[in-house]
Design a protein around this motif. Structure first.
Motif, PDB file in Angstrom:
ATOM      1  N   CYS A  13      -5.299   4.039   5.971  1.00 60.50           N
ATOM      2  CA  CYS A  13      -4.579   2.794   6.236  1.00 60.50           C
ATOM      3  C   CYS A  13      -3.133   3.116   6.608  1.00 60.50           C
ATOM      4  CB  CYS A  13      -4.588   1.870   5.011  1.00 60.50           C
ATOM      5  SG  CYS A  13      -6.223   1.378   4.458  1.00 60.50           S
ATOM      6  N   ILE A  14      -2.524   2.243   7.425  1.00 60.68           N
ATOM      7  CA  ILE A  14      -1.114   2.384   7.777  1.00 60.68           C
ATOM      8  C   ILE A  14      -0.413   1.052   7.548  1.00 60.68           C
ATOM      9  CG2 ILE A  14      -1.166   4.331   9.369  1.00 60.68           C
ATOM     10  CD1 ILE A  14      -1.725   2.504  11.641  1.00 60.68           C
ATOM     11  N   PHE A  15       0.802   1.129   7.015  1.00 60.20           N
ATOM     12  CA  PHE A  15       1.550  -0.076   6.659  1.00 60.20           C
ATOM     13  C   PHE A  15       2.996   0.076   7.130  1.00 60.20           C
ATOM     14  CE2 PHE A  15      -1.804   0.545   3.557  1.00 60.20           C
ATOM     15  CZ  PHE A  15      -2.416  -0.702   3.493  1.00 60.20           C
ATOM     16  N   TRP A  16       3.374  -0.681   8.164  1.00 60.34           N
ATOM     17  CA  TRP A  16       4.759  -0.676   8.641  1.00 60.34           C
ATOM     18  C   TRP A  16       5.641  -1.477   7.692  1.00 60.34           C
ATOM     19  CZ3 TRP A  16       6.913   1.948  12.656  1.00 60.34           C
ATOM     20  CH2 TRP A  16       6.063   2.453  13.649  1.00 60.34           C
ATOM     21  N   SER A  17       6.862  -1.019   7.526  1.00 64.34           N
ATOM     22  CA  SER A  17       7.862  -1.808   6.800  1.00 64.34           C
ATOM     23  C   SER A  17       8.197  -3.060   7.604  1.00 64.34           C
ATOM     24  CB  SER A  17       9.126  -0.980   6.588  1.00 64.34           C
ATOM     25  OG  SER A  17      10.226  -1.807   6.259  1.00 64.34           O
ATOM     26  N   PRO A  18       8.424  -4.212   6.951  1.00 61.31           N
ATOM     27  CA  PRO A  18       8.836  -5.414   7.682  1.00 61.31           C
ATOM     28  C   PRO A  18      10.117  -5.212   8.489  1.00 61.31           C
ATOM     29  CG  PRO A  18       8.208  -5.972   5.446  1.00 61.31           C
ATOM     30  CD  PRO A  18       8.236  -4.477   5.516  1.00 61.31           C
ATOM     31  N   ALA A  19      10.951  -4.266   8.085  1.00 60.46           N
ATOM     32  CA  ALA A  19      12.187  -3.970   8.814  1.00 60.46           C
ATOM     33  C   ALA A  19      11.962  -2.970   9.938  1.00 60.46           C
ATOM     34  CB  ALA A  19      13.246  -3.432   7.854  1.00 60.46           C
ATOM     35  N   GLY A  20      10.727  -2.458  10.073  1.00 60.45           N
ATOM     36  CA  GLY A  20      10.445  -1.472  11.098  1.00 60.45           C
ATOM     37  C   GLY A  20      10.899  -0.091  10.692  1.00 60.45           C
ATOM     38  N   ARG A  21      10.707   0.859  11.566  1.00 56.01           N
ATOM     39  CA  ARG A  21      11.148   2.248  11.438  1.00 56.01           C
ATOM     40  C   ARG A  21      10.338   3.048  10.424  1.00 56.01           C
ATOM     41  NH1 ARG A  21      17.355   4.539  10.943  1.00 56.01           N
ATOM     42  NH2 ARG A  21      16.827   6.680  10.336  1.00 56.01           N
ATOM     43  N   THR A  22      10.144   2.547   9.205  1.00 56.04           N
ATOM     44  CA  THR A  22       9.428   3.272   8.165  1.00 56.04           C
ATOM     45  C   THR A  22       7.975   2.812   8.109  1.00 56.04           C
ATOM     46  OG1 THR A  22      11.456   3.433   6.853  1.00 56.04           O
ATOM     47  CG2 THR A  22       9.385   3.863   5.721  1.00 56.04           C
ATOM     48  N   ILE A  23       7.067   3.784   7.950  1.00 55.34           N
ATOM     49  CA  ILE A  23       5.647   3.478   7.854  1.00 55.34           C
ATOM     50  C   ILE A  23       5.052   4.291   6.718  1.00 55.34           C
ATOM     51  CG2 ILE A  23       4.936   5.277   9.506  1.00 55.34           C
ATOM     52  CD1 ILE A  23       2.810   3.314  10.541  1.00 55.34           C
ATOM     53  N   ILE A  24       4.077   3.709   6.037  1.00 55.95           N
ATOM     54  CA  ILE A  24       3.383   4.406   4.958  1.00 55.95           C
ATOM     55  C   ILE A  24       1.976   4.749   5.430  1.00 55.95           C
ATOM     56  CG2 ILE A  24       2.445   4.222   2.630  1.00 55.95           C
ATOM     57  CD1 ILE A  24       4.778   2.489   1.875  1.00 55.95           C
ATOM     58  N   LEU A  25       1.626   6.022   5.350  1.00 55.72           N
ATOM     59  CA  LEU A  25       0.280   6.500   5.642  1.00 55.72           C
ATOM     60  C   LEU A  25      -0.414   6.653   4.295  1.00 55.72           C
ATOM     61  CD1 LEU A  25       1.311   9.355   8.115  1.00 55.72           C
ATOM     62  CD2 LEU A  25       1.139   6.903   8.584  1.00 55.72           C
ATOM     63  N   ALA A  26      -1.392   5.798   4.020  1.00 54.16           N
ATOM     64  CA  ALA A  26      -1.964   5.721   2.673  1.00 54.16           C
ATOM     65  C   ALA A  26      -3.452   6.042   2.690  1.00 54.16           C
ATOM     66  CB  ALA A  26      -1.740   4.327   2.086  1.00 54.16           C
ATOM     67  N   GLY A  27      -3.875   6.743   1.648  1.00 53.91           N
ATOM     68  CA  GLY A  27      -5.295   6.969   1.407  1.00 53.91           C
ATOM     69  C   GLY A  27      -5.736   6.084   0.265  1.00 53.91           C
ATOM     70  N   LEU A  28      -6.334   4.939   0.580  1.00 52.80           N
ATOM     71  CA  LEU A  28      -6.688   3.932  -0.423  1.00 52.80           C
ATOM     72  C   LEU A  28      -8.193   3.894  -0.644  1.00 52.80           C
ATOM     73  CD1 LEU A  28      -4.390   0.961   0.698  1.00 52.80           C
ATOM     74  CD2 LEU A  28      -3.843   2.845  -0.860  1.00 52.80           C
ATOM     75  N   GLY A  29      -8.578   3.429  -1.839  1.00 53.60           N
ATOM     76  CA  GLY A  29      -9.997   3.251  -2.125  1.00 53.60           C
ATOM     77  C   GLY A  29     -10.510   4.254  -3.137  1.00 53.60           C
ATOM     78  N   ASP A  30     -11.763   4.044  -3.550  1.00 54.14           N
ATOM     79  CA  ASP A  30     -12.366   4.870  -4.594  1.00 54.14           C
ATOM     80  C   ASP A  30     -12.513   6.328  -4.177  1.00 54.14           C
ATOM     81  OD1 ASP A  30     -12.520   2.460  -5.810  1.00 54.14           O
ATOM     82  OD2 ASP A  30     -14.692   2.215  -5.599  1.00 54.14           O
ATOM     83  N   SER A  31     -12.841   6.560  -2.902  1.00 51.15           N
ATOM     84  CA  SER A  31     -13.112   7.919  -2.440  1.00 51.15           C
ATOM     85  C   SER A  31     -11.856   8.628  -1.930  1.00 51.15           C
ATOM     86  CB  SER A  31     -14.163   7.888  -1.327  1.00 51.15           C
ATOM     87  OG  SER A  31     -13.719   7.107  -0.231  1.00 51.15           O
ATOM     88  N   ALA A  32     -10.718   7.928  -1.874  1.00 49.47           N
ATOM     89  CA  ALA A  32      -9.487   8.515  -1.347  1.00 49.47           C
ATOM     90  C   ALA A  32      -8.671   9.153  -2.475  1.00 49.47           C
ATOM     91  CB  ALA A  32      -8.656   7.469  -0.617  1.00 49.47           C
TER      92      ALA A  32
END
Length: 370
Positions: A169-188
């Motif tokens: 999953c990827i989540f951009w900051s509402p202010a832009g520029r910063t993004i979080i690359l996340a491994g979510l879920g039971d198998s992550a």
């Protein structure tokens, strides 16, 4: 119609329809309430489409999953609509890999995708694109000067690719520029990678079993949570329930655990500044800098006074005690003089002052000169 989505800003609805008889699949943009068709893009050999609006409604991205004639092989491409430009031009971006996630930068023209050779790959790539491309000025031989300004053209431009990431999953900051690359879920693994797209800095953290990433509206703080379904029943990861708060730079601020934890939501607040307001702030940055520096200094002073409250109280009590003792000594002055035969020990004129100078040789060196 298989899916439709409203524009976040304008009175426009986007939808896609699958192939029907001899008619190809198509994505349409319709003005509401006039129902005027603003743009139509025909698509062939389509299995599925997924539409994603940019938060400002300036762009629409459509991830198209296509199949070969045998329908045994699937591949992706992206259809990118420039909604605010005349005629709503559409650009197609071919992606050889399977695209698992697509997200627009809320306040800008960039977007990011997660892609890999197979949707089940454990290692994926994250690629960033920009809807605009900056061209360097051309240098002509034999001519001095010329146009030295950079030109920006409306053309999809690949910015960079981050290889071998463990995220889904990827989540951009509402202010832009910063993004979080996340491994979510039971198998992550629960890996959280805070990436600054401008400065190219990366901070890696972890929240085991995390299943949600929630930015606060300002983009300064983000929460990662482990929450269980609200429907009840046994939740096998109940021991990990809770949330962690982080800064946008990946520094942990707080952590809380709960036996039963169902939902986390940020309090709504007004939207961030518009582009015009940001330009006005940039123009008068020195004025705002003085204002906020004064505010910061006042805040530091309040904190400093609060932290030294105990010390200042002890110092005041000590000074009061010393003043009381001095007053008591002054009242006993006559009694002391009577006991000492009229000698006043507090009078400095009764003392003889002598100055004594002592010289000490620290080191010496003898040199023979011929």
């Amino acid at each position: 119609i298989h899916e439709f989505q409203f524009s976040p800003k304008a009175n426009i609805i986007a939808y896609w329809a699958p192939e029907h008889k001899n008619q190809p699949a198509h994505v349409d943009l319709i003005s509401i309430p006039s129902r005027k068709k603003l743009r139509q893009k025909n698509l062939f050999n389509v299995t599925k489409c997924s539409m994603v609006w940019q938060e400002q409604g300036e762009y629409l991205g459509v991830k198209v999953t296509r199949h070969t004639k045998s329908k045994k092989t699937l591949y992706n491409n992206l259809e990118l609509f420039r909604v605010n430009e005349p005629g709503i031009p559409v650009e197609m971006l071919d992606v050889k890999d399977a695209v698992m996630s697509f997200a627009w930068e809320p306040q800008g023209s960039r977007f990011a995708i997660i892609h890999a050779e197979s949707p089940s790959s454990t290692k994926v790539n994250v690629t960033f694109y920009d809807m605009f491309k900056t061209l360097e000025p051309e240098k002509k031989k034999g001519k001095k000067g010329g146009n030295k300004e950079k030109q920006t053209v409306a053309e999809v431009n690949k910015v960079e690719t981050l290889d071998g990431k463990q995220c889904n999953c990827i989540f951009w900051s509402p202010a832009g520029r910063t993004i979080i690359l996340a491994g979510l879920g039971d198998s992550a693994s629960g890996t959280l990678e805070f990436y600054d797209v401008d400065s190219k800095t990366l901070v890696i953290k972890e929240h085991y079993r995390a299943n949600q990433v929630l930015w606060d509206p300002s983009g300064r703080t983000v929460a990662t949570t482990v929450s269980q379904p609200i429907g009840g029943g046994h939740f096998k990861f109940a021991m990990d329930n809770g949330y962690v708060l982080w800064t946008f730079q990946g520094k942990q601020l707080a952590q809380a655990s709960f036996e039963a934890f169902y939902q986390f939501q940020w309090r709504p607040r007004e939207k961030l500044s518009t582009k015009a307001e940001i330009a006005e702030i940039s123009k008068n940055i020195k004025k705002y800098e003085k204002k906020f520096n004064a505010f910061d200094e006042a805040k530091k002073r309040r904190l400093r006074l609060e932290e030294t409250k105990g010390k200042r109280k002890s110092r005041a009590e000590f000074r009061a005690t010393m003043a009381r003792l001095k007053e008591w000594r002054a009242r006993q002055k006559q009694e002391r003089m009577d006991l000492l035969g009229g000698y006043n020990s507090d009078d400095e004129d009764n003392y003889v002052t002598r100055e004594v100078t002592i010289e000490t040789v620290l080191s010496s060196k003898e040199s023979v000169i011929y």
